[in-house]
Design a protein around this motif. Sequence first.
Motif, PDB file in Angstrom:
ATOM      1  N   GLY A 190      -0.403  -5.526 -10.152  1.00 35.26           N
ATOM      2  CA  GLY A 190      -1.779  -6.000 -10.226  1.00 35.26           C
ATOM      3  C   GLY A 190      -2.346  -6.287  -8.848  1.00 35.26           C
ATOM      4  N   GLY A 191      -1.551  -6.946  -8.010  1.00 31.94           N
ATOM      5  CA  GLY A 191      -2.007  -7.231  -6.648  1.00 31.94           C
ATOM      6  C   GLY A 191      -2.251  -5.968  -5.849  1.00 31.94           C
ATOM      7  N   ALA A 192      -1.353  -4.979  -6.006  1.00 29.10           N
ATOM      8  CA  ALA A 192      -1.514  -3.723  -5.272  1.00 29.10           C
ATOM      9  C   ALA A 192      -2.777  -2.987  -5.713  1.00 29.10           C
ATOM     10  CB  ALA A 192      -0.289  -2.836  -5.474  1.00 29.10           C
ATOM     11  N   LEU A 193      -3.046  -2.995  -7.011  1.00 29.35           N
ATOM     12  CA  LEU A 193      -4.240  -2.311  -7.508  1.00 29.35           C
ATOM     13  C   LEU A 193      -5.512  -3.019  -7.048  1.00 29.35           C
ATOM     14  CD1 LEU A 193      -3.094  -1.372 -11.130  1.00 29.35           C
ATOM     15  CD2 LEU A 193      -3.307   0.131  -9.145  1.00 29.35           C
ATOM     16  N   VAL A 194      -5.480  -4.342  -7.008  1.00 27.20           N
ATOM     17  CA  VAL A 194      -6.635  -5.087  -6.495  1.00 27.20           C
ATOM     18  C   VAL A 194      -6.862  -4.747  -5.023  1.00 27.20           C
ATOM     19  CG1 VAL A 194      -7.489  -7.389  -5.906  1.00 27.20           C
ATOM     20  CG2 VAL A 194      -6.480  -6.970  -8.154  1.00 27.20           C
ATOM     21  N   LEU A 195      -5.778  -4.722  -4.244  1.00 26.07           N
ATOM     22  CA  LEU A 195      -5.896  -4.373  -2.827  1.00 26.07           C
ATOM     23  C   LEU A 195      -6.428  -2.958  -2.659  1.00 26.07           C
ATOM     24  CD1 LEU A 195      -5.397  -5.102   0.141  1.00 26.07           C
ATOM     25  CD2 LEU A 195      -3.040  -4.275  -0.134  1.00 26.07           C
ATOM     26  N   PHE A 196      -5.936  -2.039  -3.495  1.00 23.14           N
ATOM     27  CA  PHE A 196      -6.424  -0.660  -3.421  1.00 23.14           C
ATOM     28  C   PHE A 196      -7.915  -0.606  -3.745  1.00 23.14           C
ATOM     29  CE2 PHE A 196      -7.336   3.495  -5.296  1.00 23.14           C
ATOM     30  CZ  PHE A 196      -6.845   4.344  -4.315  1.00 23.14           C
ATOM     31  N   GLY A 197      -8.329  -1.366  -4.759  1.00 22.83           N
ATOM     32  CA  GLY A 197      -9.741  -1.383  -5.110  1.00 22.83           C
ATOM     33  C   GLY A 197     -10.604  -1.921  -3.987  1.00 22.83           C
ATOM     34  N   LEU A 198     -10.105  -2.936  -3.282  1.00 25.12           N
ATOM     35  CA  LEU A 198     -10.873  -3.523  -2.186  1.00 25.12           C
ATOM     36  C   LEU A 198     -10.944  -2.598  -0.977  1.00 25.12           C
ATOM     37  CD1 LEU A 198      -9.529  -7.198  -2.332  1.00 25.12           C
ATOM     38  CD2 LEU A 198     -11.776  -6.373  -3.086  1.00 25.12           C
ATOM     39  N   ARG A 199      -9.882  -1.822  -0.763  1.00 27.60           N
ATOM     40  CA  ARG A 199      -9.824  -0.975   0.433  1.00 27.60           C
ATOM     41  C   ARG A 199     -10.089   0.496   0.144  1.00 27.60           C
ATOM     42  NH1 ARG A 199      -7.215  -3.849   4.629  1.00 27.60           N
ATOM     43  NH2 ARG A 199      -7.969  -5.978   4.377  1.00 27.60           N
ATOM     44  N   ALA A 200     -10.322   0.857  -1.116  1.00 26.03           N
ATOM     45  CA  ALA A 200     -10.462   2.274  -1.461  1.00 26.03           C
ATOM     46  C   ALA A 200     -11.592   2.938  -0.692  1.00 26.03           C
ATOM     47  CB  ALA A 200     -10.688   2.427  -2.965  1.00 26.03           C
ATOM     48  N   ALA A 201     -12.661   2.189  -0.455  1.00 30.97           N
ATOM     49  CA  ALA A 201     -13.810   2.777   0.250  1.00 30.97           C
ATOM     50  C   ALA A 201     -13.460   3.170   1.676  1.00 30.97           C
ATOM     51  CB  ALA A 201     -14.973   1.790   0.248  1.00 30.97           C
ATOM     52  N   THR A 202     -12.445   2.529   2.242  1.00 32.46           N
ATOM     53  CA  THR A 202     -12.062   2.842   3.625  1.00 32.46           C
ATOM     54  C   THR A 202     -11.014   3.946   3.693  1.00 32.46           C
ATOM     55  OG1 THR A 202     -10.285   1.192   3.677  1.00 32.46           O
ATOM     56  CG2 THR A 202     -12.501   0.443   4.235  1.00 32.46           C
ATOM     57  N   VAL A 203     -10.478   4.353   2.532  1.00 29.42           N
ATOM     58  CA  VAL A 203      -9.454   5.402   2.502  1.00 29.42           C
ATOM     59  C   VAL A 203     -10.128   6.705   2.091  1.00 29.42           C
ATOM     60  CG1 VAL A 203      -7.246   6.131   1.556  1.00 29.42           C
ATOM     61  CG2 VAL A 203      -7.711   3.702   1.874  1.00 29.42           C
ATOM     62  N   THR A 204     -10.590   7.462   3.060  1.00 28.03           N
ATOM     63  CA  THR A 204     -11.249   8.734   2.764  1.00 28.03           C
ATOM     64  C   THR A 204     -10.209   9.798   2.440  1.00 28.03           C
ATOM     65  OG1 THR A 204     -11.235   9.345   5.093  1.00 28.03           O
ATOM     66  CG2 THR A 204     -13.171   8.163   4.268  1.00 28.03           C
ATOM     67  N   GLU A 205     -10.680  10.894   1.877  1.00 24.22           N
ATOM     68  CA  GLU A 205      -9.760  11.961   1.470  1.00 24.22           C
ATOM     69  C   GLU A 205      -9.350  12.871   2.626  1.00 24.22           C
ATOM     70  OE1 GLU A 205      -7.946  12.710  -1.299  1.00 24.22           O
ATOM     71  OE2 GLU A 205      -8.534  10.655  -1.647  1.00 24.22           O
ATOM     72  N   GLY A 206      -9.945  12.713   3.784  1.00 22.36           N
ATOM     73  CA  GLY A 206      -9.515  13.496   4.935  1.00 22.36           C
ATOM     74  C   GLY A 206     -10.036  14.920   4.892  1.00 22.36           C
ATOM     75  N   GLU A 207      -9.232  15.846   5.401  1.00 23.10           N
ATOM     76  CA  GLU A 207      -9.649  17.241   5.522  1.00 23.10           C
ATOM     77  C   GLU A 207      -9.890  17.866   4.152  1.00 23.10           C
ATOM     78  OE1 GLU A 207     -10.240  18.785   8.346  1.00 23.10           O
ATOM     79  OE2 GLU A 207      -9.642  17.062   9.576  1.00 23.10           O
ATOM     80  N   ARG A 208     -10.913  18.720   4.083  1.00 23.30           N
ATOM     81  CA  ARG A 208     -11.214  19.428   2.846  1.00 23.30           C
ATOM     82  C   ARG A 208     -10.446  20.747   2.789  1.00 23.30           C
ATOM     83  NH1 ARG A 208     -15.359  17.376  -0.039  1.00 23.30           N
ATOM     84  NH2 ARG A 208     -16.623  15.747   0.956  1.00 23.30           N
ATOM     85  N   PHE A 209     -10.303  21.266   1.575  1.00 21.60           N
ATOM     86  CA  PHE A 209      -9.589  22.529   1.397  1.00 21.60           C
ATOM     87  C   PHE A 209     -10.139  23.233   0.167  1.00 21.60           C
ATOM     88  CE2 PHE A 209      -7.209  18.968  -0.375  1.00 21.60           C
ATOM     89  CZ  PHE A 209      -7.070  19.332  -1.707  1.00 21.60           C
ATOM     90  N   ALA A 210      -9.922  24.535   0.125  1.00 23.76           N
ATOM     91  CA  ALA A 210     -10.376  25.330  -1.015  1.00 23.76           C
ATOM     92  C   ALA A 210      -9.417  25.153  -2.189  1.00 23.76           C
ATOM     93  CB  ALA A 210     -10.463  26.804  -0.626  1.00 23.76           C
ATOM     94  N   PHE A 211      -9.934  25.440  -3.381  1.00 25.77           N
ATOM     95  CA  PHE A 211      -9.078  25.328  -4.562  1.00 25.77           C
ATOM     96  C   PHE A 211      -7.914  26.307  -4.472  1.00 25.77           C
ATOM     97  CE2 PHE A 211      -7.973  26.707  -8.901  1.00 25.77           C
ATOM     98  CZ  PHE A 211      -7.531  25.496  -9.405  1.00 25.77           C
ATOM     99  N   VAL A 212      -8.205  27.532  -4.013  1.00 26.89           N
ATOM    100  CA  VAL A 212      -7.140  28.525  -3.849  1.00 26.89           C
ATOM    101  C   VAL A 212      -6.525  28.319  -2.467  1.00 26.89           C
ATOM    102  CG1 VAL A 212      -6.531  30.966  -3.859  1.00 26.89           C
ATOM    103  CG2 VAL A 212      -8.364  30.136  -5.340  1.00 26.89           C
ATOM    104  N   SER A 213      -5.546  27.478  -2.414  1.00 26.38           N
ATOM    105  CA  SER A 213      -4.835  27.149  -1.180  1.00 26.38           C
ATOM    106  C   SER A 213      -3.550  26.444  -1.573  1.00 26.38           C
ATOM    107  CB  SER A 213      -5.684  26.239  -0.284  1.00 26.38           C
ATOM    108  OG  SER A 213      -5.927  25.005  -0.933  1.00 26.38           O
ATOM    109  N   ARG A 214      -2.685  26.249  -0.600  1.00 26.73           N
ATOM    110  CA  ARG A 214      -1.447  25.538  -0.920  1.00 26.73           C
ATOM    111  C   ARG A 214      -1.747  24.097  -1.324  1.00 26.73           C
ATOM    112  NH1 ARG A 214       3.924  26.020   2.724  1.00 26.73           N
ATOM    113  NH2 ARG A 214       3.422  28.202   2.245  1.00 26.73           N
ATOM    114  N   GLU A 215      -2.709  23.475  -0.645  1.00 26.10           N
ATOM    115  CA  GLU A 215      -3.091  22.121  -1.037  1.00 26.10           C
ATOM    116  C   GLU A 215      -3.602  22.094  -2.474  1.00 26.10           C
ATOM    117  OE1 GLU A 215      -4.721  22.399   3.295  1.00 26.10           O
ATOM    118  OE2 GLU A 215      -4.146  23.766   1.683  1.00 26.10           O
ATOM    119  N   GLY A 216      -4.421  23.106  -2.818  1.00 26.15           N
ATOM    120  CA  GLY A 216      -4.956  23.161  -4.174  1.00 26.15           C
ATOM    121  C   GLY A 216      -3.860  23.290  -5.212  1.00 26.15           C
ATOM    122  N   ALA A 217      -2.859  24.130  -4.924  1.00 29.89           N
ATOM    123  CA  ALA A 217      -1.740  24.287  -5.858  1.00 29.89           C
ATOM    124  C   ALA A 217      -0.966  22.986  -6.006  1.00 29.89           C
ATOM    125  CB  ALA A 217      -0.814  25.405  -5.379  1.00 29.89           C
ATOM    126  N   LEU A 218      -0.787  22.269  -4.898  1.00 29.61           N
ATOM    127  CA  LEU A 218      -0.064  21.003  -4.964  1.00 29.61           C
ATOM    128  C   LEU A 218      -0.859  19.956  -5.745  1.00 29.61           C
ATOM    129  CD1 LEU A 218       1.348  20.882  -1.325  1.00 29.61           C
ATOM    130  CD2 LEU A 218       2.662  21.149  -3.427  1.00 29.61           C
TER     131      LEU A 218
END
Length: 655
Positions: A323-351
């Motif tokens: 519960g504490g971890a999820l609350v912390l994640f909720g508070l900090r989620a806005a600061t955790v961006t997804e980083g680099e973008r990638f296409a659906f057809v890519s190794r990242e997309g498959a993963l």
Amino acid sequence: MIAELGLAALWLAAALAALQLVSGALGLTERGAVLGGAVRPVAVVQGGLALLAFACLIYVFSVTDLSVKLVALNSHSMKPLVFKIAGAWGNHEGSMLLWVTVMGLGGAFVALVEKRLPERTMLATLAGQAFVSLGFYAFLLLASNPFERLSPVPMEGNGLNPLLQDLGLAFHPPTLYLGYVGLSIAFSFAIGALVTREVGPAFAKAMRPWVLGAWIFLTVGITAGSYWAYYELGWGGWWFWDPVENASLMPWLAATALLHSCGVLAARNALRAWTIMLGVVAFSMSMIGTFLVRSGILTSVHAFAVDPQRGTFILALLAIYIGGALVLFGLRAATVTEGERFAFVSREGALVVNNVMLSAILGIVLFGTLYPLFAEAMGAKVSVGPPYFNAMSALFAVPMLVVLMVGPLLRWRRDKFGRVGRGLVIPAMLVVAGGIGVLVLGGVALLPWIGLALSVGLGWASLLPLKGRNLRRTPLPIWGMVVAHFGIAVALFGMSSESAFSVEKLVAVRMGEVTQVGPWGVKLDTVEPVAGPNWTAMEARLLVRYGIDGKVTRMLPQSRSFWAPPQQTSESALLTRWNGQLYAVLGGEAPKVDGEKQSRWQLRLWWKPFAPLIWIGGLLIALGGLLALLGRVAADVRRIVAKDKIAYRREKQGR
């Protein structure tokens, strides 16, 4: 004296965990920065004290000190030494002490060797690990003291559950605990990164070896546990979807997704939020499994039926940590961006697709495990078994396996199916040919048919990443991926073959009679009494022959009677060939029919084509993980050595 030493070490370790938590938290502030320097040494000493406490417990079990309540309840002077030692963790209190010991040693190891993370993130990580450890220390010391004395001292102990008096027990639980605790370290890394807002490739590279190590141990533990249940319980099955089996499978599914997510974050600086959330979920599954096994709400050969109040304690820890971890994640989620973008057809997309599928299977298993418990609490009796788990999991496992064939061949960031399509022609043809071949044989259910067809194609596709490479120079992580994926194909082929082609026969035979099971002729030669250190048994001598001209081989299944504690067990006999395994269980003496003079004995026989491939595949999966881990560690060592050389040269030039 030894018990008191162990208890004192446990209290000191708990005190140091509290000190580690406070020092780490204050070390993140400007005023308390000086305290940060104490965190690493404190973590190391805490791990040493936890190890001392566990060593004391092993000692009192090995000498059968019946003045210790835990020993009196779970050991016996006539037990072989190996089972006396294994009995130290074959019970609730001992297993929890093993848990905190491995957790303490894990934290100590992180403190000693982890140098890649920024110091603030490292302090937050070790503080998080101390916070988790402190709860389990409190649980042990306040609700499950393993060193409690017993007065008056009994003349003899109760003994260990005979089903657990097996060499598999000496191996299976510790490997699972190493996996669970490895996920607690991943959880602490995630919390540390959230606290300091430093989620990036460096964080993923620091976290990945611990996740990989935990995943390896979970894989080995689940594989060993499956084989133990297969040969020890005498039911002829390798997986029953037992709630406690599911409790070990769920962390493995989450850890598998986390491992792939770490790889994407480390290589491409993407999936930051995914990685953090999966770190929390993976440890959550470990905690849920701990609650299920130790709360007393389950009836299972694997579970410890204990006071439900202890389950309430664990449930409270689960609520606090997750519960504490999820609350912390909720508070900090806005600061955790997804980083680099990638296409659906890519190794990242498959993963990502594979992670979604793994998460869906995890949800299915979690729901199927917990729903009967909630229904029972509401007054309804509901049974959820293999028909639900097999069918629902297959909906996501089948497309996941298809993606598994393609994913390793795709490029990072962006690719086209047309580029890799030519390489997949042979695997696709093998899938079709395998499916047609199984159809020709006939009488095979849908899921085994799909599994057999896919396993052949996946086995070939798993080798394709090696195409065009210099095999001697191929990095170990690539070899690890190939071996692990090939292991999945091997295990899938074994599972599907066992399900599709197994033959079972239950007979009552006289001495000298021959019965047929699959291609085997089985003759009951004799049934004689035998004795062991703490048991007696009736042992059958079976003379078996494969086909008409095969060599005659002896099998010796037993029906054992233990006296400490009193219990009847079946010791199966296994005979393995390249194409399968003959499995024999001896039952009791059959009731005589009027006029019969010679006794008949019940035999349960199975012929299981290619069943050993299930566990060979599991070991290959773990071996693949080990190769990848060795490759990552070797690369880190080379990086550190190179960095030190550069620093030395600069220092020398500066002089």
